[in-house]
Write a protein that holds these residues in place. Structure first.
Motif, PDB file in Angstrom:
ATOM      1  N   GLY A   9     -33.308  -1.549   8.318  1.00 53.62           N
ATOM      2  CA  GLY A   9     -31.957  -1.579   8.868  1.00 53.62           C
ATOM      3  C   GLY A   9     -31.444  -2.998   9.052  1.00 53.62           C
ATOM      4  O   GLY A   9     -32.217  -3.922   9.256  1.00 53.62           O
ATOM      5  N   PRO A  10     -30.121  -3.183   8.949  1.00 60.45           N
ATOM      6  CA  PRO A  10     -29.532  -4.518   9.025  1.00 60.45           C
ATOM      7  C   PRO A  10     -29.480  -5.089  10.446  1.00 60.45           C
ATOM      8  O   PRO A  10     -29.298  -6.287  10.613  1.00 60.45           O
ATOM      9  CB  PRO A  10     -28.125  -4.315   8.469  1.00 60.45           C
ATOM     10  CG  PRO A  10     -27.850  -2.860   8.565  1.00 60.45           C
ATOM     11  CD  PRO A  10     -29.150  -2.136   8.568  1.00 60.45           C
ATOM     12  N   ALA A  11     -29.599  -4.240  11.478  1.00 63.28           N
ATOM     13  CA  ALA A  11     -29.821  -4.645  12.870  1.00 63.28           C
ATOM     14  C   ALA A  11     -28.604  -5.144  13.627  1.00 63.28           C
ATOM     15  O   ALA A  11     -28.249  -4.603  14.667  1.00 63.28           O
ATOM     16  CB  ALA A  11     -30.946  -5.675  12.972  1.00 63.28           C
ATOM     17  N   VAL A  55     -29.476   0.883  18.104  1.00 61.36           N
ATOM     18  CA  VAL A  55     -28.125   0.690  17.588  1.00 61.36           C
ATOM     19  C   VAL A  55     -27.600  -0.612  18.171  1.00 61.36           C
ATOM     20  O   VAL A  55     -27.510  -0.752  19.401  1.00 61.36           O
ATOM     21  CB  VAL A  55     -27.207   1.874  17.955  1.00 61.36           C
ATOM     22  CG1 VAL A  55     -25.795   1.609  17.439  1.00 61.36           C
ATOM     23  CG2 VAL A  55     -27.754   3.166  17.374  1.00 61.36           C
ATOM     24  N   ASP A  56     -27.310  -1.542  17.320  1.00 62.32           N
ATOM     25  CA  ASP A  56     -26.937  -2.895  17.745  1.00 62.32           C
ATOM     26  C   ASP A  56     -27.885  -3.404  18.827  1.00 62.32           C
ATOM     27  O   ASP A  56     -27.466  -3.984  19.839  1.00 62.32           O
ATOM     28  CB  ASP A  56     -25.478  -2.937  18.219  1.00 62.32           C
ATOM     29  CG  ASP A  56     -24.508  -2.791  17.056  1.00 62.32           C
ATOM     30  OD1 ASP A  56     -24.698  -3.478  16.032  1.00 62.32           O
ATOM     31  OD2 ASP A  56     -23.583  -1.964  17.153  1.00 62.32           O
ATOM     32  N   GLY A  57     -29.148  -3.154  18.621  1.00 62.66           N
ATOM     33  CA  GLY A  57     -30.167  -3.721  19.496  1.00 62.66           C
ATOM     34  C   GLY A  57     -30.434  -2.942  20.773  1.00 62.66           C
ATOM     35  O   GLY A  57     -31.169  -3.407  21.640  1.00 62.66           O
ATOM     36  N   VAL A  58     -29.831  -1.767  20.896  1.00 66.46           N
ATOM     37  CA  VAL A  58     -30.081  -0.960  22.092  1.00 66.46           C
ATOM     38  C   VAL A  58     -30.820   0.311  21.688  1.00 66.46           C
ATOM     39  O   VAL A  58     -30.386   1.034  20.789  1.00 66.46           O
ATOM     40  CB  VAL A  58     -28.761  -0.598  22.800  1.00 66.46           C
ATOM     41  CG1 VAL A  58     -29.039   0.247  24.050  1.00 66.46           C
ATOM     42  CG2 VAL A  58     -27.989  -1.854  23.154  1.00 66.46           C
ATOM     43  N   HIS A  83     -26.722  -1.096  12.554  1.00 68.61           N
ATOM     44  CA  HIS A  83     -25.714  -2.099  12.859  1.00 68.61           C
ATOM     45  C   HIS A  83     -24.347  -1.428  12.845  1.00 68.61           C
ATOM     46  O   HIS A  83     -23.931  -0.902  11.831  1.00 68.61           O
ATOM     47  CB  HIS A  83     -25.791  -3.224  11.798  1.00 68.61           C
ATOM     48  CG  HIS A  83     -24.772  -4.313  11.974  1.00 68.61           C
ATOM     49  ND1 HIS A  83     -24.355  -5.117  10.944  1.00 68.61           N
ATOM     50  CD2 HIS A  83     -24.078  -4.728  13.061  1.00 68.61           C
ATOM     51  CE1 HIS A  83     -23.458  -5.982  11.396  1.00 68.61           C
ATOM     52  NE2 HIS A  83     -23.270  -5.766  12.680  1.00 68.61           N
ATOM     53  N   ARG A  84     -23.655  -1.423  13.987  1.00 67.23           N
ATOM     54  CA  ARG A  84     -22.339  -0.761  14.074  1.00 67.23           C
ATOM     55  C   ARG A  84     -21.232  -1.729  14.440  1.00 67.23           C
ATOM     56  O   ARG A  84     -20.113  -1.596  14.005  1.00 67.23           O
ATOM     57  CB  ARG A  84     -22.394   0.332  15.163  1.00 67.23           C
ATOM     58  CG  ARG A  84     -23.352   1.473  14.878  1.00 67.23           C
ATOM     59  CD  ARG A  84     -22.609   2.696  14.337  1.00 67.23           C
ATOM     60  NE  ARG A  84     -23.564   3.701  13.881  1.00 67.23           N
ATOM     61  CZ  ARG A  84     -24.192   4.562  14.690  1.00 67.23           C
ATOM     62  NH1 ARG A  84     -23.943   4.535  15.995  1.00 67.23           N
ATOM     63  NH2 ARG A  84     -25.036   5.431  14.215  1.00 67.23           N
ATOM     64  N   ALA A  99     -22.326 -15.716  18.061  1.00 64.01           N
ATOM     65  CA  ALA A  99     -22.769 -15.305  16.731  1.00 64.01           C
ATOM     66  C   ALA A  99     -21.568 -15.162  15.816  1.00 64.01           C
ATOM     67  O   ALA A  99     -20.559 -14.568  16.208  1.00 64.01           O
ATOM     68  CB  ALA A  99     -23.496 -13.969  16.817  1.00 64.01           C
ATOM     69  N   PRO A 100     -21.646 -15.682  14.571  1.00 59.01           N
ATOM     70  CA  PRO A 100     -20.593 -15.396  13.602  1.00 59.01           C
ATOM     71  C   PRO A 100     -20.614 -13.889  13.296  1.00 59.01           C
ATOM     72  O   PRO A 100     -21.691 -13.291  13.280  1.00 59.01           O
ATOM     73  CB  PRO A 100     -21.002 -16.204  12.365  1.00 59.01           C
ATOM     74  CG  PRO A 100     -22.120 -17.107  12.798  1.00 59.01           C
ATOM     75  CD  PRO A 100     -22.736 -16.489  14.003  1.00 59.01           C
ATOM     76  N   GLY A 101     -19.462 -13.302  13.081  1.00 56.46           N
ATOM     77  CA  GLY A 101     -19.412 -11.866  12.824  1.00 56.46           C
ATOM     78  C   GLY A 101     -19.998 -11.497  11.475  1.00 56.46           C
ATOM     79  O   GLY A 101     -20.208 -12.353  10.621  1.00 56.46           O
ATOM     80  N   ALA A 102     -20.314 -10.227  11.321  1.00 55.42           N
ATOM     81  CA  ALA A 102     -20.819  -9.738  10.025  1.00 55.42           C
ATOM     82  C   ALA A 102     -20.248  -8.356   9.784  1.00 55.42           C
ATOM     83  O   ALA A 102     -20.461  -7.440  10.583  1.00 55.42           O
ATOM     84  CB  ALA A 102     -22.343  -9.686  10.022  1.00 55.42           C
ATOM     85  N   SER A 103     -19.487  -8.222   8.694  1.00 54.99           N
ATOM     86  CA  SER A 103     -18.906  -6.904   8.417  1.00 54.99           C
ATOM     87  C   SER A 103     -19.993  -5.945   7.936  1.00 54.99           C
ATOM     88  O   SER A 103     -21.063  -6.358   7.487  1.00 54.99           O
ATOM     89  CB  SER A 103     -17.793  -7.037   7.374  1.00 54.99           C
ATOM     90  OG  SER A 103     -18.290  -7.702   6.242  1.00 54.99           O
ATOM     91  N   LEU A 104     -19.722  -4.678   8.072  1.00 56.18           N
ATOM     92  CA  LEU A 104     -20.707  -3.652   7.719  1.00 56.18           C
ATOM     93  C   LEU A 104     -20.577  -3.332   6.238  1.00 56.18           C
ATOM     94  O   LEU A 104     -19.480  -3.185   5.724  1.00 56.18           O
ATOM     95  CB  LEU A 104     -20.472  -2.385   8.542  1.00 56.18           C
ATOM     96  CG  LEU A 104     -20.347  -2.593  10.046  1.00 56.18           C
ATOM     97  CD1 LEU A 104     -20.112  -1.253  10.745  1.00 56.18           C
ATOM     98  CD2 LEU A 104     -21.594  -3.258  10.614  1.00 56.18           C
TER      99      LEU A 104
END
Lengths: 251, 431
Positions: free
Chosen positions: B198-200, B89-92, B171-172, B64-69
């Motif tokens: 949430g941005p997920a 939190v980040d899918g968990v 998303h962290r 996955a390409p990164g994504a800044s917060l």
């Protein structure tokens, strides 16, 4: 109040001159009327003063209470005290009439450095003023002018004028599309706003609106210029003899 | 699919980065079935008809390409709503940040708990609606999701719980790559509202399968926002029983790439399906590409479907709409409505729309409209002539344009919340 000097205006899109040197002064407390045949430039004058796009001022000046109008954005002109009652009020689907009125009132107050009107005060004021113009609660809730009859649209214009309390009111053919009763109602709304500090410029084809809104001064406009100025009797002359005689006389 | 063989290498590369969680037999079967479907169709590519307007490359590549917060003070949506809050939190799933999952009239369980049990009601649904939704159009990323989902929630609604269920996806981690899968079963006469926000993640794949039984109601309000560089592909598969109601609204702001697919299968007579979306993008603050892809099948008598999708695009933002209404033979008295509109605030922005109707019944009423336009100059001047500054006048007209989709939200509190979000976004993007 409103000073127009040697105003020359062309259309931006085509090289066509519409106003060819208009001179006009409207004093505070006075009602001036502009009459004239179709295509004489009456509506153009109202649009140029309110700042609509598409016109180029090639010469001359216009000021409101000494401030140069032509340099201002339309919203700045409104905040400075100019109001144009549109010949064809615009329908804005999705924007509630109340939201629109409140946004406009508070934007002007903010621009003048005044405090915004509270929701309660605004509501009280708008209800009282709407009632006088026979505008019901439903019309206030509906989107701006959407589904309004011709008469309702014009009454809505006058309601906006009453809420915004402008120093200088321009009425562009406010009588067009109105039956006699609606015209009376609109005229009463205008007359209620007449006072010493406020000027009016009433643009109309016909004398009948001037039966209800009595002018102090009447101007005849033709071919982009004011060709004759007189008292209320000038309107009666137009009504009886048409424009041909007057135009022939000044030609 | 044009040439599945040519797609196998990227697929193998993608699969190498994924692993299937340990599951009971039924769940492993469902996941392996999905993997089989994925292998048969291959990953999507720009050459596929269904991906013509949206390039799936960054959704399918192995990493996955990164994504800044995107940090700002504004709280997430629905914070003021009385809800049962479920946080990822980040899918968990984050049990500590979430509310107690027990509530009257509803059974809520973590997917991993459900799928390690030998017998579970979710057996009949997990991957099943997704599999049905693969015809007549391939949805490879949904199959991938079913096969490899690492977390999710299964919900069975038997009554009318007093509060909505709210999934918040935090998303962290700037490189998080997340696959979630939820299952919602609304039993006969039951009613539920699901909220999502949430941005997920940096890259988010989410599937929700929803079975709405006879006389049941499913309401859904979702926001996708904030992080400018996030990517998301989501699928909603819904099956509707007799007299059932399905209503879904999505607001999207920001996001370099979002593809929301909804596949709604109306099986029971007299059912209602409404799906709406409001998306706003401004490329000045980051690339924005938003794709709504909807497929509604009428396979029952006297049903109503309504699609209302609106997009406001600025500074080169891109919008896509692909919407289809399929009316099967015998689905008489169908009332189908589809509207997709874009408001382009400049010449650099673009909108591509592919509305489709396919009708095999003769007593139906179906209409669709798609428009692309600019701000109404007359209205804009009228507002300014009353003293409303130009930028505020634009905002008023933008909100007016979006109103028809936002009005699809029935609950007044939720609708007001969404309007506040849009206003805040407009305030941040003025000019």
């Amino acid at each position: 109040m409103l000073d127009i000097k040697n105003l020359h205006v062309s259309l931006e899109e085509e090289d066509k001159q519409i106003l060819k040197g208009v001179d006009l002064t409207v004093e505070a407390g006075k009602v001036h009327a502009i009459m004239g045949p179709n295509g004489s430039g009456k509506s153009t004058l109202s649009y140029v003063l309110s700042g609509r796009d598409g016109y180029e001022v090639t010469n001359g000046a216009a000021s409101l209470k000494g401030e140069d109008l032509l340099d201002m954005e339309p919203e700045e002109r409104a905040a400075a005290g100019l109001f144009l009652a549109f010949q064809y009020p615009v329908e804005i689907p999705g924007v509630g009439n109340m939201t629109f009125l409140r946004t406009a009132v508070n934007a002007q107050r903010k621009a003048r450095g005044e405090e915004e009107l509270s929701a309660a005060d605004f509501l009280k004021e708008v209800r009282a003023k709407a009632k006088a113009l026979k505008i019901d609660a439903d019309m206030l809730k509906r989107p701006v002018n959407v589904g309004f009859s011709g008469g309702e649209k014009k009454r809505n214009e006058i309601l906006q004028m009453a809420m915004l309390e402008p120093a200088m009111c321009i009425l562009d053919e406010t009588d067009s599309g109105l039956d006699v009763d609606a015209m009376k109602l609109v005229a009463e709304g205008v007359n209620a706003l007449r006072d010493e500090g406020r000027g009016f410029l009433v643009i109309t084809h016909y004398q009948r609106l001037l039966d209800h809104i009595k002018p102090d001064v009447v101007h005849i406009m033709a071919n982009g210029r004011i060709v004759k100025t007189g008292g209320p009797e000038l309107a009666l002359e137009v009504e009886q003899n048409g424009y041909a005689d007057i135009l022939a006389e000044v030609a | 699919m044009a040439n599945p063989a040519a797609k196998q290498d990227p697929l193998e590369a993608r699969l190498a980065a994924l692993s299937m969680p340990d599951c009971a037999g039924w769940a492993a079967d469902a996941r392996n079935g999905a993997l089989g479907r994925l292998r048969a169709i291959g990953l999507p590519s720009k050459r596929d008809e269904y991906w013509k307007f949206t390039n799936p490359a960054t959704l399918t590549q192995a990493d996955a390409p990164g994504a800044s917060l995107f940090k700002h003070e504004e709280p997430l949506p629905f914070a003021e709503v009385d809800r049962l809050h479920i946080v990822f939190v980040d899918g968990v799933f984050d049990a500590e940040a979430s509310d107690d999952l027990a509530m009257e009239g509803i059974e809520i369980e973590r997917l991993s708990d459900a799928q390690t049990r030998d017998i579970h009601w979710a057996k009949d649904l997990y991957g099943s609606l997704e599999a049905d939704g693969q015809t007549p159009v391939d949805r490879p990323l949904a199959a991938l999701n079913t096969a490899f989902a690492s977390d999710g929630i299964v919900i069975r609604v038997s009554g009318q719980p007093t509060k909505p269920i709210n999934f918040t996806y935090r998303h962290r981690d700037e490189s998080s790559d997340v696959i979630l899968h939820h299952v919602v079963k609304v039993e006969e006469g039951a009613k539920v509202t699901i909220l999502e926000n949430g941005p997920a993640a940096a890259r988010f794949s989410k599937t929700m399968e929803v079975d709405v039984a006879d006389n049941a109601e499913f309401h859904h309000v979702r926001t996708q926002g904030r992080d400018h560089e996030r990517r998301a592909v989501t699928h909603m598969f819904a099956r509707l029983g007799e007299n059932s109601v399905f209503k879904s609204f999505t607001m999207t702001v920001n996001g370099v790439l979002t593809r929301n697919e909804a596949v709604i299968d109306i099986r029971g007579d007299n059912a209602t399906a409404h799906i709406a979306g409001a998306a706003v993008g401004d490329k000045a603050t980051g690339d924005f590409h938003h794709d709504d892809t909807v497929f509604i099948t009428h396979d029952a008598v006297n049903c109503e479907s309504r699609q209302v999708f609106k997009k406001v695009l600025r500074n080169g933002a891109e919008g896509v709409f692909q919407g289809k209404i399929l009316v099967k033979p015998g689905a008489q008295k169908t009332d189908g409505y589809q509207l997709s509109q874009a408001l382009l605030l400049d010449d650099d922005s673009s909108f591509q729309a592919k509305p489709e109707l396919e009708i095999y019944a003769d007593d139906v009423q179906c209409s669709h409209g798609s428009t692309t336009g600019a701000i109404d100059e007359e209205a804009h001047f009228y507002l300014r002539s009353r003293g409303v500054p130009a930028d505020i006048a634009t905002d008023l007209l933008v909100l007016a344009f979006l109103a028809e989709s936002i009005d699809e939200i029935e609950d007044e509190t939720l609708r007001a919340d969404i309007l506040d979000r849009l206003q805040a976004w407009l305030d941040r993007h003025r000019g």
